[in-house]
Design an enzyme around this catalytic site. Structure first.
Site, PDB file in Angstrom:
ATOM      1  N   GLU A   1      -6.979   5.043   7.319  1.00  0.00           N
ATOM      2  CA  GLU A   1      -6.676   6.456   7.020  1.00  0.00           C
ATOM      3  C   GLU A   1      -7.823   7.105   6.245  1.00  0.00           C
ATOM      4  O   GLU A   1      -8.127   8.282   6.432  1.00  0.00           O
ATOM      5  CB  GLU A   1      -5.348   6.544   6.242  1.00  0.00           C
ATOM      6  CG  GLU A   1      -4.170   6.265   7.166  1.00  0.00           C
ATOM      7  CD  GLU A   1      -2.954   5.652   6.497  1.00  0.00           C
ATOM      8  OE1 GLU A   1      -2.854   5.693   5.248  1.00  0.00           O
ATOM      9  OE2 GLU A   1      -2.093   5.113   7.224  1.00  0.00           O
TER      10      GLU A   1
ATOM     11  N   LYS B   1       0.232   4.294  -0.338  1.00  0.00           N
ATOM     12  CA  LYS B   1      -0.351   5.516   0.247  1.00  0.00           C
ATOM     13  C   LYS B   1      -0.074   6.719  -0.670  1.00  0.00           C
ATOM     14  O   LYS B   1      -0.038   6.552  -1.875  1.00  0.00           O
ATOM     15  CB  LYS B   1       0.177   5.709   1.671  1.00  0.00           C
ATOM     16  CG  LYS B   1       0.006   4.430   2.514  1.00  0.00           C
ATOM     17  CD  LYS B   1       0.160   4.638   3.966  1.00  0.00           C
ATOM     18  CE  LYS B   1      -0.088   3.305   4.683  1.00  0.00           C
ATOM     19  NZ  LYS B   1      -0.084   3.436   6.132  1.00  0.00           N
TER      20      LYS B   1
ATOM     21  N   GLY C   1       2.178   2.156  10.710  1.00  0.00           N
ATOM     22  CA  GLY C   1       3.189   3.204  10.586  1.00  0.00           C
ATOM     23  C   GLY C   1       3.872   3.561  11.898  1.00  0.00           C
ATOM     24  O   GLY C   1       4.553   4.577  11.988  1.00  0.00           O
TER      25      GLY C   1
ATOM     26  N   ASN D   1       0.879  -1.165   0.000  1.00  0.00           N
ATOM     27  CA  ASN D   1       0.000   0.000   0.000  1.00  0.00           C
ATOM     28  C   ASN D   1       0.918   1.217   0.000  1.00  0.00           C
ATOM     29  O   ASN D   1       1.514   1.552   1.014  1.00  0.00           O
ATOM     30  CB  ASN D   1      -0.888  -0.018   1.255  1.00  0.00           C
ATOM     31  CG  ASN D   1      -1.688   1.262   1.417  1.00  0.00           C
ATOM     32  OD1 ASN D   1      -1.756   2.082   0.496  1.00  0.00           O
ATOM     33  ND2 ASN D   1      -2.297   1.439   2.578  1.00  0.00           N
TER      34      ASN D   1
ATOM     35  N   GLU E   1      -5.948  -4.678  10.138  1.00  0.00           N
ATOM     36  CA  GLU E   1      -4.880  -3.734  10.451  1.00  0.00           C
ATOM     37  C   GLU E   1      -5.189  -2.978  11.738  1.00  0.00           C
ATOM     38  O   GLU E   1      -5.938  -1.990  11.714  1.00  0.00           O
ATOM     39  CB  GLU E   1      -4.723  -2.722   9.314  1.00  0.00           C
ATOM     40  CG  GLU E   1      -4.395  -3.340   7.981  1.00  0.00           C
ATOM     41  CD  GLU E   1      -3.749  -2.323   7.040  1.00  0.00           C
ATOM     42  OE1 GLU E   1      -2.635  -2.582   6.603  1.00  0.00           O
ATOM     43  OE2 GLU E   1      -4.357  -1.276   6.782  1.00  0.00           O
TER      44      GLU E   1
ATOM     45  N   HIS F   1      -9.603   1.691   4.131  1.00  0.00           N
ATOM     46  CA  HIS F   1      -8.386   1.771   4.945  1.00  0.00           C
ATOM     47  C   HIS F   1      -8.638   2.726   6.123  1.00  0.00           C
ATOM     48  O   HIS F   1      -9.381   3.699   5.982  1.00  0.00           O
ATOM     49  CB  HIS F   1      -7.220   2.266   4.091  1.00  0.00           C
ATOM     50  CG  HIS F   1      -5.907   2.187   4.797  1.00  0.00           C
ATOM     51  ND1 HIS F   1      -5.496   3.139   5.697  1.00  0.00           N
ATOM     52  CD2 HIS F   1      -4.926   1.248   4.764  1.00  0.00           C
ATOM     53  CE1 HIS F   1      -4.306   2.787   6.188  1.00  0.00           C
ATOM     54  NE2 HIS F   1      -3.940   1.642   5.632  1.00  0.00           N
TER      55      HIS F   1
ATOM     56  N   SER G   1       2.904  -2.235  10.202  1.00  0.00           N
ATOM     57  CA  SER G   1       4.345  -2.351  10.471  1.00  0.00           C
ATOM     58  C   SER G   1       4.937  -3.712  10.124  1.00  0.00           C
ATOM     59  O   SER G   1       5.870  -4.169  10.778  1.00  0.00           O
ATOM     60  CB  SER G   1       4.647  -1.981  11.925  1.00  0.00           C
ATOM     61  OG  SER G   1       4.286  -0.632  12.176  1.00  0.00           O
TER      62      SER G   1
HETATM   63  P1  PGA Z   1       2.584   0.201   7.571  1.00  0.00           P
HETATM   64  O1  PGA Z   1       1.164   0.474   6.876  1.00  0.00           O
HETATM   65  O2  PGA Z   1       3.074  -1.134   7.039  1.00  0.00           O
HETATM   66  O3  PGA Z   1       3.449   1.334   7.167  1.00  0.00           O
HETATM   67  O4  PGA Z   1       2.327   0.142   9.050  1.00  0.00           O
HETATM   68  C1  PGA Z   1       0.256  -0.561   6.646  1.00  0.00           C
HETATM   69  C2  PGA Z   1      -1.008  -0.011   6.043  1.00  0.00           C
HETATM   70  O5  PGA Z   1      -1.466   1.064   6.464  1.00  0.00           O
HETATM   71  O6  PGA Z   1      -1.596  -0.649   5.148  1.00  0.00           O
END
Ligand code: PGA
Length: 250
Positions: free
Chosen positions: A97, A12, A173, A10, A167, A95, A213
């Site tokens: 976010e 982003k 993150g 992903n 998630e 997601h 992560s």
């Molecule tokens: P990350 O993000 O691996 O940077 O924690 C995962 C995601 O938001 O899909």
């Protein structure tokens, strides 16, 4: 039948179109693994050059979002038909976010999931609890609610094709990966929930990813769990590490 693992990046809001092509060319030789479905979910403006750049490779291109209407006066949105025409196979839906910054709800997630299936796009449906919810012990109840609403009016046949990404928001993150036990526990609860909504066969077929992560070092143990069928990877998908993640079993 064993479920095929699916490991998706992903990206982003990272990578311009030219940077996207460069990154794909770097990662192409590193992410070869025929035992795994490899997906790069990229920003909308990168989709067309990305689809071109992955020709003749094992990489599929996914979108990070789409709208739930066919077309019309929805300034700034991207329709499912546009994605399909551009060569997209997968689309991330809901997601955390998007839920946090763009007001997406379980209801809009459900509309998008239904629309994705209408166009033969495979949705990667995201769910996950906050740290407060985990501390209050309501994680499983909360996730079950998210899943039940996301899959309203989705047929068993469609659900069997879907991908769910678990998630935990506190792990995204932050470098704080959920323990293997925490990740497996929730992924199993999601599979059980799908079994209750549909049946055993659908529960056995649906693929459930862990995200938050994920790194080259945490991937092997996470992906070895009975109910974890791969990962949705943010930060580490933009680096050579993604090659190691895709080849977690080598
Ligand atoms: P990350 O993000 O691996 O940077 O924690 C995962 C995601 O938001 O899909």
């Amino acid at each position: 039948m064993a479920r095929k693992k699916i490991i998706a990046g992903n990206w982003k809001m990272n990578m311009t179109p030219s940077q996207a092509v460069e990154l794909i060319n770097t990662l192409k030789p590193l992410v070869k693994n025929d035992d795994v479905d490899v997906v790069f979910c990229v920003p909308a403006i990168d989709i067309i050059p990305a689809v071109e750049a992955v020709k003749d490779t094992n990489i599929h291109i996914g979108a990070e979002n789409m709208y739930f209407e066919e077309k019309g006066a929805f300034t700034g949105e991207i329709s499912p038909e546009m994605l399909v025409d551009a060569g997209v196979k997968y689309v991330i839906i809901g997601h955390s976010e998007r839920r946090e910054y763009f007001a997406e709800t379980d209801e809009t997630v459900n509309k998008k999931v239904l629309k994705a299936f209408e166009h033969n796009l495979t949705p990667i449906v995201c769910c996950g609890e906050t740290l407060t919810q985990r501390e209050q012990g309501v994680t499983i109840d909360f996730i079950r609610q998210q899943i039940k609403v996301a899959f309203l009016n989705v047929s068993a046949e469609q659900a069997a094709q879907a991908v769910i990404a678990y998630e935990p928001i506190w792990a995204i993150g932050t470098g704080k990966v959920a323990t293997t036990q925490q990740a497996q526990e929730v992924c199993k609860a999601i599979r059980d929930c799908i079994g209750e909504i549909y049946d055993e066969a659908t529960a056995a077929a649906i693929r459930i990813q862990y995200g938050g992560s994920v790194s080259a070092s945490s991937a092997p143990e996470l992906f070895a769990q009975a109910d974890i069928d791969g990962g949705l990877v943010g930060g580490a998908s933009l680096k050579a590490d993604f090659g190691q993640i895709v080849n977690y079993d080598k």
